[in-house]
Design a protein around this motif. Sequence first.
Motif, mmCIF file in Angstrom:
data_model
loop_
_atom_site.group_PDB
_atom_site.id
_atom_site.type_symbol
_atom_site.label_atom_id
_atom_site.label_comp_id
_atom_site.label_asym_id
_atom_site.label_seq_id
_atom_site.Cartn_x
_atom_site.Cartn_y
_atom_site.Cartn_z
ATOM 1 N N VAL A 114 -4.242 13.811 -14.904
ATOM 2 C CA VAL A 114 -2.803 13.965 -15.066
ATOM 3 C C VAL A 114 -2.552 14.778 -16.328
ATOM 4 N N PRO A 150 -1.044 15.715 -19.922
ATOM 5 C CA PRO A 150 -1.578 16.986 -20.378
ATOM 6 C C PRO A 150 -3.097 17.032 -20.274
ATOM 7 N N HIS A 151 -3.592 18.258 -20.098
ATOM 8 C CA HIS A 151 -5.029 18.416 -19.884
ATOM 9 C C HIS A 151 -5.772 18.687 -21.178
ATOM 10 N N VAL A 152 -5.036 18.813 -22.261
ATOM 11 C CA VAL A 152 -5.718 18.912 -23.554
ATOM 12 C C VAL A 152 -5.317 17.698 -24.375
ATOM 13 N N ARG A 153 -6.248 17.242 -25.166
ATOM 14 C CA ARG A 153 -5.984 16.062 -25.971
ATOM 15 C C ARG A 153 -6.383 16.353 -27.402
ATOM 16 N N ASP A 154 -5.712 15.659 -28.296
ATOM 17 C CA ASP A 154 -6.052 15.781 -29.703
ATOM 18 C C ASP A 154 -7.486 15.315 -29.909
ATOM 19 N N PRO A 186 -0.648 21.626 -30.686
ATOM 20 C CA PRO A 186 -1.951 21.702 -30.016
ATOM 21 C C PRO A 186 -2.600 23.043 -30.339
ATOM 22 N N PRO A 196 -1.697 24.004 -20.066
ATOM 23 C CA PRO A 196 -2.495 22.781 -20.159
ATOM 24 C C PRO A 196 -1.658 21.533 -20.474
ATOM 25 N N MET A 197 -0.460 21.710 -20.983
ATOM 26 C CA MET A 197 0.329 20.524 -21.322
ATOM 27 C C MET A 197 1.105 19.993 -20.116
ATOM 28 N N GLY A 247 0.942 21.631 -16.931
ATOM 29 C CA GLY A 247 0.439 22.138 -15.669
ATOM 30 C C GLY A 247 -0.214 21.065 -14.819
ATOM 31 N N GLY A 290 4.442 15.566 -22.422
ATOM 32 C CA GLY A 290 3.051 15.173 -22.632
ATOM 33 C C GLY A 290 2.615 15.134 -24.076
ATOM 34 N N SER A 310 0.890 11.779 -24.866
ATOM 35 C CA SER A 310 -0.492 11.644 -24.404
ATOM 36 C C SER A 310 -1.420 12.488 -25.259
ATOM 37 N N PHE A 311 -0.919 13.664 -25.665
ATOM 38 C CA PHE A 311 -1.775 14.559 -26.446
ATOM 39 C C PHE A 311 -2.241 13.889 -27.726
ATOM 40 N N VAL A 312 -1.311 13.272 -28.450
ATOM 41 C CA VAL A 312 -1.681 12.755 -29.770
ATOM 42 C C VAL A 312 -2.380 11.408 -29.725
ATOM 43 N N ARG A 339 -4.545 7.310 -24.153
ATOM 44 C CA ARG A 339 -3.758 6.708 -23.072
ATOM 45 C C ARG A 339 -2.962 7.798 -22.344
ATOM 46 N N PRO A 340 -2.961 7.765 -21.022
ATOM 47 C CA PRO A 340 -2.184 8.765 -20.271
ATOM 48 C C PRO A 340 -0.709 8.358 -20.257
ATOM 49 N N SER A 370 2.305 9.849 -20.625
ATOM 50 C CA SER A 370 3.374 10.466 -19.845
ATOM 51 C C SER A 370 3.205 10.139 -18.364
ATOM 52 N N HIS A 371 1.978 9.957 -17.969
ATOM 53 C CA HIS A 371 1.757 9.555 -16.587
ATOM 54 C C HIS A 371 2.296 8.146 -16.347
ATOM 55 N N PHE A 372 2.049 7.270 -17.293
ATOM 56 C CA PHE A 372 2.600 5.918 -17.199
ATOM 57 C C PHE A 372 4.118 5.980 -17.099
#
Lengths: 244, 199, 197, 380, 447
Positions: free
Chosen positions: D25, D27-31, E16, E337-338, E340, E416, E419-421, E426-427, E429-431
């Motif tokens: 799901v 975002p596909h990039v993570r910190d 990012p 990537p954020m 998509g 997102g 989720s990124f940070v 933890r996913p 934004s999906h939650f």
Amino acid sequence: MFKTLIKPTLILGTIGLISSLTLSYINKLTKPEIEKRLQKKKDEAYAAVLPQQLGYIIVEKDKRVLIDGQEFVYTRAEKKDGERNINAYAFEIAKRGYSGLIRSIVAVDENMKILGLSIIQQTETPGLGARVKEMISKETFFSHFFGNAAETAEQNAQSWFEQQFIGLDCTKQIGILKKGEFSTASEEYKKELLEKNSVSAITGATITTKAVIDSIAEGIEKLKKAIDQEKHSQNAIHKEGKTP
Amino acid sequence: MELKALFTIIISTVFINNYVLSQLLGLCPFCGVSKKISSAIGMGFAVIFVMTMASFITYLVYKYLLIPYEIVYLRTLTFILIIASLVQLVEMIIEKFSPPLYQALGIFLPLITTNCAILGVTVLNIESGFVTAEFGLVKTVVQGLGAGIGFLLALLLMAGIRERLELADVPENLKGLPITFVVAGLLALAFLGFAGMKI
Amino acid sequence: MKIFELIKNGIWHRNPVLIIGIGLCPTLAVTTSVSNALWMTVAAMFVLVGSNILVSSIKRIVPPHIRIPIFITIIASFVIIVELLLKAYQPEVDKALGIFIPLIVVNCIILGRAEEFAYKNSILDSLFDGIGMGLGLGFALTLLAFVREILGANKLFGYTFIPGMEPSLMMIMAPGAFFTLAFILWAMNAIKSKQKK
Amino acid sequence: MAEDINTQHTERTQKTSKMQLVLSVPPHVRDSQSVTYIMWCVVISLLPAAGYSCYLYGLKAAKLLIASTISAIIAEAAYQMLMKKKITAHDGSAAITGLLLAMNVPPHAPVWMVCIGSAFAIIIAKQLFGGIGFNIFNPALAARAFLMASWPVHMTTAWHQFNPGNILAKDIANIANLPPTAFDAITSATPLACLKSAPQIIADYGASAEAVLQTLLSNTMLKSLFIGSVGGCLGETSALFLLIGATFLFIKRIISWHIPITYILTVAIFMGIYYALRPLPGAESIDHFLPRMVLFHILSGGLILGAFFMATDMVTSPVTHIGMIIYAIGCGVIASIIRLWGGYPEGVSYSILLMNAIVPLIDRYIKPKVFGTLKRTTGE
Amino acid sequence: MFFSRFIAGFKGGIHPPENKFYSEGKKFSYLPIPHVCYVPLQQHIGKPARPIVEVGQAVEEGQLIGEADGFISANVHSPVPGKVIDIVHHPTVFSPKSLCIVIETEGAFTSSQQSRVPSSWESFSRDELIASIKEAGIVGLGGAAFPTHVKLSPPATKPIDTLIVNGAECEPYLTVDDMLMQTFPHEIIEGIRIAMKTLGVERAIIGVEDNKPDAIRALRKVLLETNAPTITLVSLKTKYPQGAEKQLIKALLRREVPSGGLPMDVGVVVQNVGTIYAIREAVLYKKPLYERFITISGPIVKNPGNYKVRFGTKISDIIDEIGGLLDEPVKVIMGGPMCGIALDTLEIPVVKGTSGVLFFGKNKIESENFLTCIRCGRCVAACPAGLLPCDISILVEKNLTDALAMYHLFDCIMCGSCSFVCPSKRPISHFIKLGQQRLKSASTRMT
Ligand SMILES: Cc1cc2nc3c(=O)[nH]c(=O)nc-3n(C[C@H](O)[C@H](O)[C@H](O)COP(=O)(O)O)c2cc1C
Ligand SMILES: Cc1cc2nc3c(=O)[nH]c(=O)nc-3n(C[C@H](O)[C@H](O)[C@H](O)COP(=O)(O)O)c2cc1C
Ligand SMILES: Cc1cc2nc3c(=O)[nH]c(=O)nc-3n(C[C@H](O)[C@H](O)[C@H](O)COP(=O)(O)O)c2cc1C
Ligand SMILES: Cc1cc2nc3c(=O)[nH]c(=O)nc-3n(C[C@H](O)[C@H](O)[C@H](O)CO)c2cc1C
Ligand code: SF4
Ligand code: SF4
Ligand code: SF4
Ligand code: SF4
Ligand code: FES
């Protein structure tokens, strides 16, 4: 009307009456016992701080005076030394320790040297401040219940903490040494304490120790004022007696 | 009488000798009504109110009834009946004059009769020697108020924590009362920080 | 047989402290030593049994809507009796238990049993229910006190337990009470859920 | 959750045979910072101060630090094994707890005591609540409070006897010509304890109030406090080394300024106001008394350690920035109150613990402002 | 009057790694026409278009093959000349089975070389302008693919005063908008003037992130030359999601679109630069929207760059045309990537909303095991919508739907950032999306 109001009231009243009567009866039964015990306790405390072997006899018990707007209770004892009557005083004093009041009875002689000290109430931390009442005993649970009774040490009425105050001079500041437990058996230690007019603090409970020392100082101040007041009023009586 | 004495009483009852966390009084409602913040607030205010009132009335009764007639041994009986009727009375009055307040506090009031913190505070008032002290009545009422505030504080903290614990992975058998006591233990440890405070 | 049931109920299945979770304050406050716990049990059991018997015997003449004040009056009277007796004959105990003797009045166990059991059952049953519940309270108190006295003071019945061990003072202070009860309740829950399986 | 994500795509036909594309799901990039990374960074940031304490106090300190850290990790692993949970003892959070606990005990505390403390921290204060992320109270501080309540003598007396040959205490000059006994008493207690018992030192050793204050607030004393040549808990001696570690955490963006700076500022302001209203006896004779006193309070005791490393524990502090500031102000006020009026000379650890208890309430009522609305709270 | 400001803009946001270097500055190249096109009838938000061609029918490039069906819908045109060989369900980014018209390329490119003589748009009325935009099937090219003619004809109750042109392009990797602004600055300014006329507004603001200095320079030069005082260019701080419309409006105008509201509630319409370019093409040359510029990028792409692609071109065809990949693809993302979407098959065709396709190899895969929330608050600090992502994610995880109601889930813009940070991976934004679904189904159950 009867059902909803009067009957319940009657029943409640009856039960209240019965219970009050019962209670007052039981109160009557136990009252003398309770009073006796309270008295005995107080006597014991006085006996502890003014031991018989010193020879003092209590002459004025529980005198109440107002010092600086607060009530102060003290007791005067006397002993005959040839011609002269030597006075001794015992008073009750309380001060906040680490957690709550520490109440003690202190006896001093005319020169404000401590004859005895007994802490009658304290709520300090068990194992720390509460060790002011600690008796030295080597007994353990197993030795008491399963071992031979010979190990059981003789019990002192006073704790080591209380005992070390005997002989200290209250006209001077009482100091605190941190040298571990004072042992009643160690003559040298006792001598050092007397020399420095100090007591040995309970490890980790300086606050409690300090509270006891401070309360003695406060009590002595009050006692001095009380004695002064007494003299004044006696003088006044004397004067009154003379004028007519 | 200086205000400082009253301030000392408040600080002492709220923080240093908190009824719940250091005197271990009022634990049943503390555990029973701390699941939700809203009910904790309701219960807390009800307790503050009743504690203050009960301190006031029991003081008067003790000083001007029990002592003169030498029936101090009836203290426990009188006090508990006073508290019970007080709670009843308060309940009726609030219901009559402020239905919204009744809605908020109503369900907590009956629980209070059997809250030992209330009887506890009235008995401790007597044992603190306020009866013979100057301005004893004021001190008594302030102590009642402080004890109530302390109760509210502990209850509120606990309720906040328990609401958050709803989402935590607490072991199954520890959920409910047991974990509440673990929290209470840790809270009590934290409150030891106030121990020995001199104001 | 019923007697046995009632007592077993009090100690285990419906143990007021460990299962129902009431009467917590004295449980936590007075369990700093086993002897305190035992004396508290004696005092509470006296009131419990006494009030149970009395309530049960007058249940016919007590109108339902005023039963609570009547129960409270009865319980309070018994508590005062205990208070006076202890003051007279066991002053040390009275001092150690302090405010928690008068507080027996509000102990939910006692009012609860009067209301739930004695008011509906025969005198004899009420007597044994009182004994059972009293023993249940005693069981909980003693268990707690045992743990706390040993860990917190390194003592048992006032005598040193293991010479040289440094006890954790916290255990005889308020936090220790909470932790000990938490662990006992945890164990109870574990046992219960195992039995269910 | 993974199933959930997959079911959304199962209906798709897989035409390209050998390729197996991974779904996830956005975002596909993570910190790049993971929990484990963050935790071990904190461990590293604590090492300068820990190492310095080994230099000061010798082998004893090293033993305490290592024993405490290891027993925390073992306790975590053992509990997780016993409860059949996933073992996460290597994620570094237990190591921090153990390390911080050791840094919060006096250098001569018994080793068995910190081991019990570590076990308490991990099992009772952390794992019973569900492990990392769920605990309400800072485990290391809860354990410190537990040790304080259980063995207060070990926790409040085992301060001194430095490693021979190190620079400790030699730096502080007896500029006020105190009697040697009084000077010894001052330099061999922790500075805060000394401040608290100053009246007694004055009474016991016949020193003048001015001289005692002069010594406590002298340049050499403040310098020693900063560099770390006066006594204290293992981790609180050297402000300098703690700040080096804290800077590392700032650079890594693991901690933000909100909690530490607010905390320290609150203490500074509180103390400033207090001593401005009630200067200590003898204060008149000292120039720049107020700033010196404030600096003394900032540098002494565990304030720096607490503000940068313990109050910032993310699990037990609020999630919003405003919440953090409220929390830090609360910490500062309580710490100051305990220092000034409490039974202990030091209040930092209790202040954080007490504020930990309020964090759920703060988090509940202090919420960010929702974009496009006027209200701040999302609840109720 | 034009000026440039550096504005932080909105609360929250993240940084990012940009990774734009792969395709940055790469001139547009035109991908060859695919052999077979899969043209979805649903390439936009709203109702799918209605097919108006039959299997076997020959079509011209740009011929209408799907007709807008309803108010919010858009026309679909044939991207290539050829023959309709099938109308089938085929996977697309919108759904695993979506109706597509399959066209086989054949014949001459007549229509694409339509009269490149520009008509003079100044003489068109607003209705004519909107009609030609609608006719061309233009939808937002910024991502959401909302039909543009709807956006440009706001109801009279919502007066619009500003057109915002979104050149932020805050997603990592993507560079099309950047390149578009560099390559066609005149066209974009003209497009803006057309859009302004269509909307009837006096003011337009172009927002570009300051990591695109070349684009800013190019646009600024044209603005100076043409002396268009009603159009301003603002250089924005580089921060994700600077390009999200609510955040952009806040940054540029200090206006906050109310919760649950639309930009037009604060008098603004936001259009992506690509959309603006397409509007101009449609108005000036009557060119329907059947191709667009996209970024093809990623560590395993041999020739990453910016390409013009016909809609319906399958990803697998693209790979061949651009020279292949360096490694087996493991993750393929349509979009940035954020935001998509990860694809499970390479058969998916490029559609109007596709701004890029990214390819990642083996080393991209992370184990997606997530841990418990450690309450670090990073998600809270990052959330541009001011939500409490951590609490929401826990509530959804524990299935406590009731409690979710007061957490403003529907204000989430699905950026997102949370989720990124998240250090616990933890996913979130999906939650949140799951939570939204549960809340919706809970409320429909209620009614
Ligand atoms: C749980 C706990 C209980 C304490 N109880 C007492 C006490 O009863 N009496 C006391 O004087 N100090 C008590 N203290 C205070 C500390 O031991 C304090 O540091 C000490 O009194 C200072 O004196 P010292 O110089 O002997 O260490 C207690 C501390 C803690 C943590
Ligand atoms: C149901 C719906 C109705 C919309 N109506 C309008 C509208 O009337 N006017 C308008 O300017 N935008 C309208 N929008 C478009 C949004 O403002 C927004 O531009 C679109 O959702 C794409 O945004 P995004 O790319 O930021 O996701 C609507 C969107 C949706 C989903
Ligand atoms: C998280 C997020 C980031 C976005 N970033 C951009 C962006 O950088 N550039 C852009 O043009 N649109 C971006 N959008 C889409 C805009 O919100 C908006 O839909 C678009 O600018 C409207 O123009 P369009 O209808 O011409 O596509 C983003 C949307 C979201 C939700
Ligand atoms: C900046 C930071 C500070 C921390 N401080 C502490 C601390 O003071 N005490 C502690 O036990 N753990 C601390 N931890 C570790 C971890 O958060 C802690 O073990 C959790 O509370 C366990 O759930 C810290 C972690 C970080 C990242
Ligand atoms: S009334 Fe009884 S059941 Fe209710 S809270 Fe009090 S003790 Fe618990
Ligand atoms: S879709 Fe993503 S990258 Fe593209 S413009 Fe919008 S935010 Fe920026
Ligand atoms: S996805 Fe939603 S919740 Fe997460 S940061 Fe973006 S707006 Fe906030
Ligand atoms: S970023 Fe992740 S770990 Fe941090 S608070 Fe948010 S959800 Fe929890
Ligand atoms: S509140 Fe239940 S016994 Fe105290």
